[in-house]
Design an enzyme around this catalytic site. Structure first.
Site, PDB file in Angstrom:
ATOM      1  N   LEU A 137       0.870  -1.174   0.000  1.00 12.01           N
ATOM      2  CA  LEU A 137       0.000   0.000   0.000  1.00 12.01           C
ATOM      3  C   LEU A 137       0.909   1.226   0.000  1.00 12.01           C
ATOM      4  CD1 LEU A 137      -2.599  -0.955   2.793  1.00 12.01           C
ATOM      5  CD2 LEU A 137      -3.018  -0.954   0.331  1.00 12.01           C
ATOM      6  N   ASP A 138       0.458   2.308  -0.623  1.00 11.12           N
ATOM      7  CA  ASP A 138       1.231   3.545  -0.601  1.00 11.12           C
ATOM      8  C   ASP A 138       1.417   4.021   0.840  1.00 11.12           C
ATOM      9  OD1 ASP A 138       1.229   3.493  -3.358  1.00 11.12           O
ATOM     10  OD2 ASP A 138      -0.526   4.786  -3.529  1.00 11.12           O
TER      11      ASP A 138
END
Length: 323
Positions: A137-138
């Site tokens: 995930l960012d």
């Protein structure tokens, strides 16, 4: 991780097959590409000699594989960083990643990452590529991630991701009011002009994003998003491409958009929201050991919930003032 030796005898039913194909069947915990590379590196012996990947095997031959640790992981230092563990057993670990945590160490973020935290939390993860992380995930996206605790689990989860059978559902707030849900099917590649960005480009990799409306506000929409593919920044790029960028996503044009006549409380909440409004809310997969369908769900974090509550309140105030 020290070098480990795997030894077995080639069964008669594999006689005549290529070595790399036979090894993939004999050692299913490892990917065929990794086993093939070990053959090329001279780390596999067949009856005492060093074979090639395409060599044919015969029944009753002894095969020895020198399992190698992942050099990239040996440089990552274990750090005592708290983790929000949603579920854990002998095979997998489900983490609710907080906003602001980077998943893998990289330039500018060599410590404080999820990988550093995992190596401290579970010592055996040093034996798994990237400490068992199979998707990411960012930094400023919160939510669910699955971690493989064994090599067998790592291969199973990687295969499931490639087969698109892992169910990933997100919550997002976008600028603009959607009239209906839909699907964005547009390829994504690195932006030709700005390397930090991804973009919709013809020569890119296939990327498919489905979205459904959860709640409409005066100038925003809360949506559910389902991913078929897992490209870098996929939801952010696709929503920006159809001109509904994520709230707070400055990289993709999601500046703070205030409803007309918003009160001071909402203005403060929205101006204080300094990230993309994206949260990985649900994760579903087949358990690597049991094959059982499993699913987890976590609520959006407080900062995003405050924005949703503020937009709901603003909507109610303006609906009542209209009557």
């Amino acid at each position: 991780m020290s070098e480990e030796l795997l030894t077995t005898i080639i069964p008669d039913e594999l006689s005549g097959q290529r070595l790399d194909a036979a090894l993939a069947k004999l050692f299913p915990d490892y990917s065929r590409s990794r086993l093939t590379q070990w053959v090329k590196d001279g780390l596999v012996e067949l009856d005492g000699s060093v074979p090639r990947p395409r060599d044919k095997v015969m029944g009753s031959q002894q095969v020895v594989v020198k399992v190698q640790p992942s050099e990239a992981d040996s440089e990552v230092v274990a750090e005592d960083i708290p983790l929000n563990v949603v579920y854990e057993d002998d095979d997998i670990l489900i983490i609710n990643k907080p906003v602001g945590m980077v998943v893998h160490p990289a330039a500018g973020n060599w410590s404080g990452t999820l990988q550093n935290a995992l190596l401290f939390y579970c010592d055996e993860l040093k034996n798994i590529p990237r400490a068992g992380i199979v998707h990411r995930l960012d930094k400023d996206t919160s939510g669910l991630l699955v971690i493989a605790k064994t090599l067998k689990s790592h291969k199973s989860l990687t295969d499931q991701l490639q087969a698109r059978t892992v169910h990933r559902e997100y919550r997002a707030i976008v600028n603009g009011v959607f009239t209906a849900g839909g699907t964005v099917d547009q390829p994504i590649a690195r932006d030709a002009r700005e390397r930090k960005r991804m973009a919709v480009r013809e020569e890119g990799k296939e990327a498919i994003t489905h979205y459904r409306i959860l709640e409409k506000f005066r100038r925003h929409t809360l949506i559910r998003v389902f991913l078929e593919t897992g490209r870098t920044h996929q939801i952010r790029v696709h929503m920006s491409h159809i001109r509904y960028p994520l709230l707070g996503d400055v990289l993709y044009g999601g500046r703070v958009l205030l409803p007309k006549g918003a009160d001071e409380e909402l203005i403060a909440v929205m101006r204080g929201f300094q990230r993309q409004a994206l949260h990985a809310a649900k994760l579903g997969l087949l358990h690597p050991a049991t094959g059982k369908e499993m699913e987890w769900e976590v609520a959006v974090p407080d900062d995003m919930q405050q924005v949703i509550d503020g937009l709901k309140k603003d909507m109610l105030i303006n609906e009542s003032s209209d009557h």
